[in-house]
Every structure is written in C-alpha cells, then in structure tokens.
Design a protein around this motif. Sequence first.
Motif, short mmCIF file in Angstrom:
data_model
loop_
_atom_site.label_atom_id
_atom_site.label_comp_id
_atom_site.label_asym_id
_atom_site.label_seq_id
_atom_site.Cartn_x
_atom_site.Cartn_y
_atom_site.Cartn_z
N THR A 131 0.85 -1.20 0.00
CA THR A 131 0.00 0.00 0.00
C THR A 131 0.88 1.24 0.00
OG1 THR A 131 -0.12 0.14 2.41
CG2 THR A 131 -1.77 -1.24 1.32
N ARG A 132 0.38 2.31 -0.60
CA ARG A 132 1.15 3.55 -0.67
C ARG A 132 1.44 4.09 0.73
NH1 ARG A 132 2.46 7.13 -4.53
NH2 ARG A 132 1.30 5.89 -6.06
N SER A 133 0.45 4.00 1.61
CA SER A 133 0.64 4.55 2.96
C SER A 133 1.75 3.80 3.70
CB SER A 133 -0.67 4.48 3.75
OG SER A 133 -1.11 3.14 3.87
N GLU A 134 1.82 2.47 3.54
CA GLU A 134 2.86 1.70 4.22
C GLU A 134 4.23 1.97 3.61
OE1 GLU A 134 2.08 -2.44 4.59
OE2 GLU A 134 0.34 -2.17 5.89
N VAL A 135 4.28 2.14 2.29
CA VAL A 135 5.56 2.45 1.64
C VAL A 135 6.08 3.80 2.12
CG1 VAL A 135 6.69 2.98 -0.54
CG2 VAL A 135 5.14 1.04 -0.40
N GLU A 136 5.21 4.80 2.15
CA GLU A 136 5.63 6.14 2.58
C GLU A 136 6.05 6.14 4.05
OE1 GLU A 136 2.27 8.51 1.56
OE2 GLU A 136 2.84 8.71 -0.57
N SER A 137 5.32 5.39 4.88
CA SER A 137 5.67 5.30 6.29
C SER A 137 7.02 4.62 6.48
CB SER A 137 4.57 4.54 7.04
OG SER A 137 4.93 4.35 8.38
N ALA A 138 7.28 3.56 5.71
CA ALA A 138 8.56 2.84 5.81
C ALA A 138 9.72 3.72 5.37
CB ALA A 138 8.51 1.56 4.97
N ILE A 139 9.52 4.47 4.30
CA ILE A 139 10.57 5.39 3.82
C ILE A 139 10.90 6.42 4.90
CG2 ILE A 139 11.12 7.19 2.15
CD1 ILE A 139 9.42 5.60 0.11
N ALA A 140 9.84 6.94 5.55
CA ALA A 140 10.05 7.95 6.60
C ALA A 140 10.81 7.35 7.78
CB ALA A 140 8.70 8.50 7.06
N ARG A 141 10.45 6.11 8.18
CA ARG A 141 11.13 5.47 9.31
C ARG A 141 12.61 5.25 9.02
NH1 ARG A 141 6.86 1.72 9.41
NH2 ARG A 141 8.28 0.09 8.68
N MET A 142 12.89 4.70 7.84
CA MET A 142 14.28 4.41 7.50
C MET A 142 15.08 5.69 7.31
SD MET A 142 14.21 1.25 7.89
CE MET A 142 15.91 0.88 7.46
N ALA A 143 14.44 6.74 6.77
CA ALA A 143 15.13 8.02 6.59
C ALA A 143 15.49 8.63 7.93
CB ALA A 143 14.25 8.98 5.79
N GLN A 144 14.57 8.47 8.91
CA GLN A 144 14.84 8.98 10.26
C GLN A 144 16.04 8.27 10.86
OE1 GLN A 144 11.97 7.88 13.24
NE2 GLN A 144 12.34 9.71 14.45
N PHE A 145 16.11 6.96 10.66
CA PHE A 145 17.23 6.17 11.19
C PHE A 145 18.53 6.60 10.52
CE2 PHE A 145 19.86 2.29 11.18
CZ PHE A 145 19.94 2.10 12.55
N ASP A 146 18.51 6.74 9.19
CA ASP A 146 19.72 7.14 8.46
C ASP A 146 20.18 8.53 8.88
OD1 ASP A 146 19.70 4.76 7.14
OD2 ASP A 146 18.71 5.52 5.33
N ASP A 147 19.20 9.45 9.07
CA ASP A 147 19.54 10.81 9.48
C ASP A 147 20.20 10.82 10.85
OD1 ASP A 147 18.50 11.75 7.15
OD2 ASP A 147 16.61 12.47 8.01
N ALA A 148 19.68 9.97 11.76
CA ALA A 148 20.24 9.91 13.11
C ALA A 148 21.69 9.46 13.07
CB ALA A 148 19.41 8.98 13.98
N VAL A 149 21.96 8.41 12.29
CA VAL A 149 23.34 7.91 12.16
C VAL A 149 24.23 8.95 11.49
CG1 VAL A 149 24.78 6.11 11.16
CG2 VAL A 149 22.56 5.52 12.12
N SER A 150 23.70 9.59 10.45
CA SER A 150 24.47 10.59 9.70
C SER A 150 24.79 11.80 10.58
CB SER A 150 23.67 11.03 8.47
OG SER A 150 24.35 12.07 7.79
#
Length: 554
Positions: A131-150
């Motif tokens: 679903t589009r909503s789950e894809v967008e939510s997953a992208i946001a979660r992983m981006a948050q994780f990557d940003d934190a590490v970065s």
Amino acid sequence: MTTEARHLGTMLLQEGLLTRANLDRATEIQSETGMPLGRILVEEGFVKETDLVKTLARHIGLEFVSLDEVSMDPSAVALVPEALARRYAAIPIGFEEDGSLTVAMADPANVLAIDDIRAITGMDVRPKVATRSEVESAIARMAQFDDAVSDWGDLLEESAEVEDLGALEASVDEAPVVKLVNTIITRAINERASDIHIEPGEKDLRVRFRIDGVLHEAMSTPRSITNAMVSRLKIMADINIAERRIPQDGRISLKVQGRQVDLRVATLPSVYGEKVVLRILDRSSILLELTDLGFSEHNLERYKSSYTKPYGAILVTGPTGSGKSTTLYATLNVLNRPEVNIITTEDPVEYRLAGITQVQVNRKAGLTFASALRSILRADPDIALIGEIRDRETAQIAIEAALTGHLVLSTLHTNDSSSSIGRLIEMDVEPYLVASSIDAVLAQRLARRLCDKCRVPGPPDVERFEMADVPVPKEIYLPEGCTACANTGYRGRMALHEVLLVSEDIQRMAVERRPSDEIQAIAIEQGMRTLWQDGLEKVASGQTSLEEIMRVVA
C-alpha cells in the motif's frame, strides 16, 4: 468510468469487498471529480486500502507484502536514495536467493521506476506490491534512522571521542545522540524485538535485536560513538554515568508512537567498553490468558488442577528467557479477585499489576527475597509469588508458607520438572518438607512459530514420533522464508510445557532421595507429557517445525 476502473469495480464486487451501492456512489464521485476510482473507494471508506491493493496484486500476478509485518534489510534500503524512493513510492526490503533486489512498490506497473532502480543499484529488481501509505511510512522510518546515524557521524568528525566526564554529560544531550538512541528503540519495537544489545568491539559498535528468541544485527557504527550512547541510556535509566567498572541496572519508561513502553536496562563492563542490554517489556503480555500461552488441553487441565487449590507450592522452571514470568502473571490474572490478598516479591518488578501488592527486592538496603517473604507472610496473604528461589533460606520460607495454608508461586532454574525436587533438596531443604509442600512443577521452553504465509508441507520423521509415543501425522510443515518473516521461516513464539503433578508415589520417592530420571518415569506413567512430546504434538499440528523443537528441547 474507464474500462480499467470498471474492471477494478467488477473484481471488488466479485470478491465481496464492495457493494453495488457503494460502487455506484464512487462512480458518481469519479464523474464529478475525475479522481481515480481506487483512491475514491479508499477515501470514502468503501474499501480498505490493504484489500484494494491485495486484489490488484492478484490481478497482475505479483505478491502482496505488508511492510508493517516485514523486517527490512538496512543494507538493501541503503541502495536507493531517499528522494528516488519517495518519487516512485518504492523501497527495497531485501534480497532474493538469486541475488535480485526485492522492492516494495505502490505502483509496480511503473516501468520507469524499475528501470531507474535497476540502473542505480546494478541489480535485477523483483517488485512486490504494498500500500502507498505503508511504503511512505517505511521510507520515513528508515530516513529517520539514516539521518540519526548521519547526524552523529557529522558530530564525531568535529570532535574526538569524549572522555572528559563534564564534556560527556554535555554531549549526551546533543540532538544527534538523543535522536539516534530514540530511533534505535523505536525501530526495535516496530520489529517486535524483545531485547536490544549494544555491544562495543575493538573497531566498531554493534547493535543487535533479539526477535523471536534469535539475535539479528541491526546496525554497526564507529566505536567512538560508544561512550555518548551508553551515557545517554544511563541518564535515561537513572544510572550513575561516572561508574564504568561494575554492572548496573535501571529502568526506562517512555512513549513510543503514542504507546507506553518500559525498558529494563543492564550494563556490563567489557574489555572494549560497557555493553548495554535493554529488555523491552511488553505490557500486553501481562494481560494474556493461560490459553494464549500455547497450553495443550491436557497440560492446561493438569496445571489448573493445581493452581485452583487453596494452598501448596507451584514451581515454574526453565532457563532465562523461557517465559516463566509471563506464565506466572497469566496465572495471577486468573487468581486475582477482590476477596483474595495477593503479594509478590520480585527482582525486578517488571510489570505493575492492578489489585496486587508488589515488593521490589533491594539487596543494598537488606531487602532480599527471604526477608521480604518473611514480611509478606505477616501481611496476611492468600497467595504469594516469589520471583525466584535462589538460596536455602528463601526455599525454606517458601516451603513453610506452602505448608501453612498459602498458595505459593515461584520460579526455579532447572532443565526439566523432575529435576526441581532434587534441586530443592540440594539446597538443604528437608526431603519430607519438599515432598509434602510441592503440588506441581511446570517446566517450559519458548519455540518459534512457523510463518503462516510461507510454511511448506513435508514428510514426517515417523521414527521420532513413534519413539515419543505421539501419533504420526500425515505431514508436517517446514520453514521456507518470505518477506513477512524476514526470510527466517518463523514469526512469533509459543511455549512448550511439561506439567508434573506431585502424587503420593512421587512424594515417597522425594523422601527417599531417588534420582530425577526415576521420578520422571513415574510421572510419565501417571500422565505427564514431556517437553519433547508436547513439542512433537505442536509439530504435528503445524504450529512449529521439528528442527525448532530439536533446537530448544533436545
């Protein structure tokens, strides 16, 4: 209405997911607004987005995947830039056995998106529908994780590893380390982890999650992050950050995505720094019924015959992490009534239970299991729960309480139920006291459940079933692995049980100090099903695999 929209409406009608009236209404809205029919159906609440996407996936011959149930591989996610993932509503989630990249897409018919991802990654793309909503939510979660590490990496480049205590206290309040710690905790909870292991090594810091009883590596960062991350967790757990030479314990309570979460924190000094283990305490587990724990009808009936008695001792045995506390809490849920006084002594008190008095052991203040139990018995309890019998003094008081009209529940570390009697006698408790006070011993283990989405049938091992006196099934199931279970073949856990009821024969054997294998033989004659037999019965019913039972029992 376009031909494609008409076909979508027909499919949903045929599958019973949409009524004719709602389809006609959605068609009217489409003619007025020009919006896609699928979007109208979801926004108006006529069809769930998941049902709509599943139907479309079947129509085009692709597999549907729920990203809320999938553990995504960080190394796969990192192959596609966030901007590209957002543009195409597509996110890599793992790798196939043939080396291709599995990508969850809201629009798998977008050939341009697949071509771009193939060009960037240099890998063949295996699209799956989400679903589009789950894809967008997953992208946001992983981006948050990557940003934190970065962000933390940028901070490290500006300064060397912090050693000064004053500077360290200041650094742990910096946004990057706070964000990184919060993101790790959030991700662990989203992936159904029971524990988070933060482990410093010679060159890096490794973070692992324990999911369904097995550890999986979540991330690896430069070792220079260690002091600030550990100190941040110590501050959250109200632990002394200046003390690094001895183990320490603490507790964290916080809200994650609107949900109250408790974490039990333990630090352990190692040669490369302090290791931290966070146990995620799931409050929903204290509301479980005994029927939710995997008891067979036979074992539940035997166990019930014991805990419904007004006095006696019930022991739950098994290794650390085998679900003993969960079973005891579920038992207390059954016994907890306004007319009953229940008092517990625990180390630590993991869950707060309404209507029950709970005592926290505090060895520094002299409040041990034994001293707490003495006080409990002066507080007029009907039922007493002792977190663990560790020494002779605690065992002696618990046994005496069981003999003087109290129902006593406790845990003991032994390999099986029959060994528990000998273990108490080894603690210098008189055999006749053990024999007359213990009413039942419940041994248990936790085994992983097979993933319902990918399990595959296979032939049974006839000899093993026959030797264990378990009816041979026509077929058993084997783990296969799919995106829903992170290619492990398992999702969730269940308990295996062995209920020993102390009969007159077993009482006599205890007094005579007979070995545990002789006690077990008599218990089996009197109706006890061993852990191995209970496991094989669950294999026969398709709940788990023979391989898993052999891992946790044999």
